[in-house]
Write an enzyme that holds these catalytic residues in place. Structure first.
Site, mmCIF file in Angstrom:
data_model
loop_
_atom_site.group_PDB
_atom_site.id
_atom_site.type_symbol
_atom_site.label_atom_id
_atom_site.label_comp_id
_atom_site.label_asym_id
_atom_site.label_seq_id
_atom_site.Cartn_x
_atom_site.Cartn_y
_atom_site.Cartn_z
ATOM 1 C CG ASP A 60 -4.538 -8.040 -1.609
ATOM 2 O OD1 ASP A 60 -5.782 -8.088 -1.650
ATOM 3 O OD2 ASP A 60 -3.887 -8.255 -0.566
ATOM 4 C CD GLU A 65 -7.421 2.479 -9.456
ATOM 5 O OE1 GLU A 65 -8.007 3.179 -10.279
ATOM 6 O OE2 GLU A 65 -7.926 2.156 -8.354
ATOM 7 C CG ASP A 66 -4.174 -0.252 -5.325
ATOM 8 O OD1 ASP A 66 -4.690 0.869 -5.406
ATOM 9 O OD2 ASP A 66 -4.770 -1.254 -4.894
ATOM 10 N NE ARG A 85 -1.930 -4.838 -3.368
ATOM 11 C CZ ARG A 85 -2.807 -4.140 -4.080
ATOM 12 N NH1 ARG A 85 -3.683 -3.374 -3.470
ATOM 13 N NH2 ARG A 85 -2.811 -4.212 -5.397
ATOM 14 N NE ARG A 131 -3.259 -0.637 2.641
ATOM 15 C CZ ARG A 131 -3.839 -1.544 1.861
ATOM 16 N NH1 ARG A 131 -3.570 -1.565 0.578
ATOM 17 N NH2 ARG A 131 -4.667 -2.420 2.385
ATOM 18 C CG HIS A 161 -6.948 2.842 -1.989
ATOM 19 N ND1 HIS A 161 -7.164 1.511 -2.252
ATOM 20 C CD2 HIS A 161 -5.634 2.938 -1.677
ATOM 21 C CE1 HIS A 161 -6.036 0.833 -2.092
ATOM 22 N NE2 HIS A 161 -5.102 1.668 -1.745
ATOM 23 C CB CYS A 248 -8.998 -1.864 -7.399
ATOM 24 S SG CYS A 248 -10.057 -1.042 -6.282
HETATM 25 C C1 CIR Z 1 -5.946 -4.179 -0.505
HETATM 26 O O1 CIR Z 1 -6.355 -4.045 0.656
HETATM 27 O O2 CIR Z 1 -4.883 -3.706 -0.895
HETATM 28 C C2 CIR Z 1 -6.798 -4.970 -1.469
HETATM 29 N N1 CIR Z 1 -7.445 -6.030 -0.773
HETATM 30 C C3 CIR Z 1 -7.813 -4.082 -2.128
HETATM 31 C C4 CIR Z 1 -7.191 -3.015 -2.968
HETATM 32 C C5 CIR Z 1 -8.208 -2.145 -3.586
HETATM 33 N N2 CIR Z 1 -7.615 -1.203 -4.459
HETATM 34 C C6 CIR Z 1 -8.088 0.005 -4.696
HETATM 35 O O3 CIR Z 1 -9.039 0.442 -4.051
HETATM 36 N N3 CIR Z 1 -7.470 0.746 -5.601
#
Ligand code: CIR
Length: 253
Positions: A60, A65-66, A85, A131, A161, A248
């Site tokens: 991932d 962005e996360d 992650r 999260r 999110h 993201c």
């Molecule tokens: C996740 O579930 O962490 C990733 N497959 C998708 C993350 C998406 N990120 C976001 O919306 N900022």
């Protein structure tokens, strides 16, 4: 105005990324083509784009962005709530260090993923999602305050999110879907409701006056056009299969 963006090339392992979607496995070659076009779109909006190498250990990790919040005054490295992650931050830190002198870190047991953070000027809304927990949000608000910014928490239950369901397009305009449409937290904004069947397009992004929006969502496109914005559509179907939206895929600052 934003000047920079950081993105990360998708890894082959992305096909094993976390997802709640039922759209099938992403097609890796198609994802690479879409990612290149996403980079082009960022450049068209005037951004200097740093492209990080793919990292097979983290399926991932293209959703950069996360792992960090990049503000005008400091960067804050997050502690992602998703176990698989958490270590994504290590590959990001050296790049952040090239851009920022002031860097802060969210510490366990606090967790936060910056997809849960929506910037409105000097104020940052933080969604309490699966999260992002309260300790993570408290640490984030303390760091924001330290550098003269503010933050507040938003309760939520429907979306992955915060920015999966609500996005600020500047000029007081907000796109909101589902539970966020009538949230008192956002009552002061001019809210456009995004229909449930186009929920994915709520994650449209303002970049220097242009709105990046996912391809294939005509009702949302019309709403954004009627708000007076220039639009750049980007096909991100392969990332949608992993619950990943437009925002993201980059850090913008
Ligand atoms: C996740 O579930 O962490 C990733 N497959 C998708 C993350 C998406 N990120 C976001 O919306 N900022």
């Amino acid at each position: 105005m934003f000047k920079n963006a950081i993105v990360k090339t998708p890894s082959r392992s992305m096909i094993n990324g976390i997802t709640s979607a039922t759209l099938g496995q992403p097609d890796y070659s198609k994802a690479l083509i879409q990612h290149k076009d996403y980079i082009n779109a960022l450049k068209e909006c005037g951004l200097k784009v740093t492209v990080l190498e793919a990292d097979e250990d983290f399926p991932d990790s293209t959703f950069v962005e996360d792992v960090a919040l990049c503000t005008p005054h400091c960067a804050i490295i997050t502690n992602p709530g998703a176990e698989t992650r958490k270590k994504e931050i290590h590959a990001m830190i050296p790049t952040i260090e090239q851009h920022y002198k002031q860097i802060e870190y969210i510490q366990a047991p606090g967790t936060i993923e910056a997809g849960d953070i929506m910037m409105v000027g000097n104020h940052y809304y933080i969604g309490l999602s699966k999260r992002t927990n309260q300790q993570g949000a408290n640490q984030m608000i303390a760091y924001l305050n330290k550098y003269g910014m503010q933050g507040s928490m938003v309760t939520m239950k429907e979306f992955l999110h915060l920015k999966t369901g609500v996005n600020y397009l500047e000029n007081n305009n907000l796109l909101a879907c589902g539970e966020f449409f009538d949230k008192p937290d956002f009552a002061q904004y001019n809210i456009s409701e995004i229909a449930g069947d186009e929920a994915y397009a709520t994650n449209s992004v303002w970049i220097n006056g242009t709105i990046l929006t996912p391809k294939g969502f005509p009702k949302t496109k019309l709403i954004i056009e009627n708000l007076g914005y220039k639009i750049r559509e980007v096909d991100v179907s392969e990332f949608e299969k992993l619950d990943g939206g437009l925002s993201c895929l980059s850090l913008r600052f």
